[in-house]
Design an enzyme around this catalytic site. Sequence first.
Site, PDB file in Angstrom:
ATOM      1  N   ARG A 112       0.798  -1.243   0.000  1.00  0.00           N
ATOM      2  CA  ARG A 112       0.000   0.000   0.000  1.00  0.00           C
ATOM      3  C   ARG A 112       0.822   1.281   0.000  1.00  0.00           C
ATOM      4  O   ARG A 112       0.324   2.353   0.293  1.00  0.00           O
ATOM      5  CB  ARG A 112      -0.970   0.035   1.189  1.00  0.00           C
ATOM      6  N   LYS A 134       3.579  12.013 -11.255  1.00  0.00           N
ATOM      7  CA  LYS A 134       2.750  11.147 -12.106  1.00  0.00           C
ATOM      8  C   LYS A 134       3.519   9.851 -12.303  1.00  0.00           C
ATOM      9  O   LYS A 134       4.656   9.875 -12.760  1.00  0.00           O
ATOM     10  CB  LYS A 134       2.531  11.790 -13.476  1.00  0.00           C
ATOM     11  N   GLU A 176      11.126  19.257 -24.514  1.00  0.00           N
ATOM     12  CA  GLU A 176      10.250  19.465 -23.351  1.00  0.00           C
ATOM     13  C   GLU A 176      10.663  20.725 -22.573  1.00  0.00           C
ATOM     14  O   GLU A 176       9.850  21.350 -21.892  1.00  0.00           O
ATOM     15  CB  GLU A 176      10.247  18.237 -22.434  1.00  0.00           C
ATOM     16  N   LYS A 214       7.916  23.603 -13.558  1.00  0.00           N
ATOM     17  CA  LYS A 214       7.044  22.433 -13.422  1.00  0.00           C
ATOM     18  C   LYS A 214       6.497  22.353 -11.994  1.00  0.00           C
ATOM     19  O   LYS A 214       5.313  22.070 -11.794  1.00  0.00           O
ATOM     20  CB  LYS A 214       7.782  21.145 -13.798  1.00  0.00           C
ATOM     21  N   GLU A 224      -4.074  17.548 -12.189  1.00  0.00           N
ATOM     22  CA  GLU A 224      -4.407  17.943 -13.556  1.00  0.00           C
ATOM     23  C   GLU A 224      -5.895  18.159 -13.809  1.00  0.00           C
ATOM     24  O   GLU A 224      -6.510  17.493 -14.639  1.00  0.00           O
ATOM     25  CB  GLU A 224      -3.844  16.924 -14.576  1.00  0.00           C
ATOM     26  N   ARG A 228      -2.258  22.264 -15.107  1.00  0.00           N
ATOM     27  CA  ARG A 228      -1.242  21.243 -15.405  1.00  0.00           C
ATOM     28  C   ARG A 228      -1.353  20.752 -16.853  1.00  0.00           C
ATOM     29  O   ARG A 228      -0.377  20.318 -17.457  1.00  0.00           O
ATOM     30  CB  ARG A 228      -1.347  20.064 -14.421  1.00  0.00           C
ATOM     31  N   ASN A 232       0.904  19.901 -21.664  1.00  0.00           N
ATOM     32  CA  ASN A 232       0.661  19.081 -22.853  1.00  0.00           C
ATOM     33  C   ASN A 232       0.736  19.874 -24.153  1.00  0.00           C
ATOM     34  O   ASN A 232       0.333  19.380 -25.214  1.00  0.00           O
ATOM     35  CB  ASN A 232      -0.708  18.397 -22.761  1.00  0.00           C
ATOM     36  N   HIS A 235       1.525  18.273 -27.440  1.00  0.00           N
ATOM     37  CA  HIS A 235       1.314  16.840 -27.267  1.00  0.00           C
ATOM     38  C   HIS A 235       0.084  16.313 -27.996  1.00  0.00           C
ATOM     39  O   HIS A 235       0.065  15.163 -28.417  1.00  0.00           O
ATOM     40  CB  HIS A 235       1.233  16.496 -25.776  1.00  0.00           C
ATOM     41  N   HIS A 239       0.956  13.348 -30.208  1.00  0.00           N
ATOM     42  CA  HIS A 239       0.444  11.990 -30.003  1.00  0.00           C
ATOM     43  C   HIS A 239      -0.111  11.400 -31.296  1.00  0.00           C
ATOM     44  O   HIS A 239       0.031  10.202 -31.543  1.00  0.00           O
ATOM     45  CB  HIS A 239      -0.636  11.975 -28.912  1.00  0.00           C
ATOM     46  N   HIS A 252       9.528  10.480 -28.481  1.00  0.00           N
ATOM     47  CA  HIS A 252       8.424  11.299 -27.980  1.00  0.00           C
ATOM     48  C   HIS A 252       8.724  12.795 -28.088  1.00  0.00           C
ATOM     49  O   HIS A 252       7.918  13.571 -28.612  1.00  0.00           O
ATOM     50  CB  HIS A 252       8.113  10.891 -26.542  1.00  0.00           C
TER      51      HIS A 252
END
Length: 348
Positions: A112, A134, A176, A214, A224, A228, A232, A235, A239, A252
């Site tokens: 946990r 994340k 990035e 960040k 998010e 946040r 992206n 992105h 993507h 990426h």
Amino acid sequence: MIVPIHLENSSDIKYNVVIDTLPELTFNRKVAIVTNTTVSELHLEHLKSKISADELYVVTVEDGEEFKTLATVEAILNKLFEAKLDRKSLLIALGGGVVGDMTGFTASIYQRGIGFVQVPTTLLSQVDASVGGKTGVNSAYGKNLIGAFYQPEAVYIDTNFLKTLPKREFAAGIAEIIKMAVMFDRDYFDFLVDADFSDRKSLEKVIRRSVELKAEVVNLDEKESGIRAVLNYGHTFGHVIENETNYTTYLHGEAVAIGMMMANALAVELGLMEQNQMDEVEKFLKKHQLPTSYNISNVDSFYDKFFLDKKASNNRLKFILPKGLGGHTIRDDIDEETLKRVLYKFVK
Ligand SMILES: NC(=O)c1ccc[n+]([C@@H]2O[C@H](COP(=O)([O-])OP(=O)(O)OC[C@H]3O[C@@H](n4cnc5c(N)ncnc54)[C@H](O)[C@@H]3O)[C@@H](O)[C@H]2O)c1
Ligand SMILES: [Zn+2]
């Protein structure tokens, strides 16, 4: 230098991002380093030489995004059980974003939840993936769809690790970085334009500002639900490019570089950005050997693929767009015709 992270608006978690030569680390607990076959060859011995712990274990996984799965996480968990790690034990992620995301997620569910520390070894993971909590793995239904928000106890960023990083991977990290500057900080953009990325001190400054930005964003919106999402930028387009090219042609960060150019073209179309500002971004990307163009072979199918993105909630497309250099806006009101007009600019 140390960038303190304090998530005061949400979980009230505090930790430090240390940007420096990797220090000696002493832990009065059991520790397991999680790494992959490539990074372990290059940097594991060095990390081990810096750590003293009650007991030290190493779990090595295969290298590659295709191994960022629940199956790998289960294999890591089994090794931790075999080593009898307890609830006070610690995981250390040594590697890029793939290892970092998986290790963090494993830490979040082992008994946990146990602590973990990030030692990111790619530029992308130093400026982006290792900060903000994340964690997760990919599913057959999409990337990063399984996971948890789970913050590390500390992040140690040592640019010495980057000496062995392939040039293309390094450039992918730069994509990035410029993303953060275009969205949030004009001065930082100007600084980046002239920065010498091969000089250790300049690179540390670059990384520090990226981490600070960040951290600010994550503090405002850890889970998010709002700002946040600005991370992206580039992105949504990126993507689709990654998807169309089966995740094999571009890294990426490279797809994000092209995606930022598409977002910029849309911003210019909407009067949010000047053409010369778009040119400045392009010049920067090119200087760092990042791709800036892509041949869309079918505009309709490219457009349809926007809806595969998990960020397209209620079938409304959401675009993160620059407002000049250093500003941003989120738009979900762009009609199909305008979008396709911009996409046609990328048909060769
Ligand atoms: N958690 C987040 O907020 C977040 C943000 C951005 C990206 N990500 C995730 O990060 C991943 C991408 O991260 P990445 O770009 O670091 O990729 P990666 O972890 O796959 O690393 C890229 C390659 O470089 C190798 N490598 C790592 N360090 C090296 C070194 N020092 N020398 C030589 N080779 C080295 C790796 O083994 C790999 O082959 C994706 O899975 C993405 O989803 C997460
Ligand atoms: Zn990204």
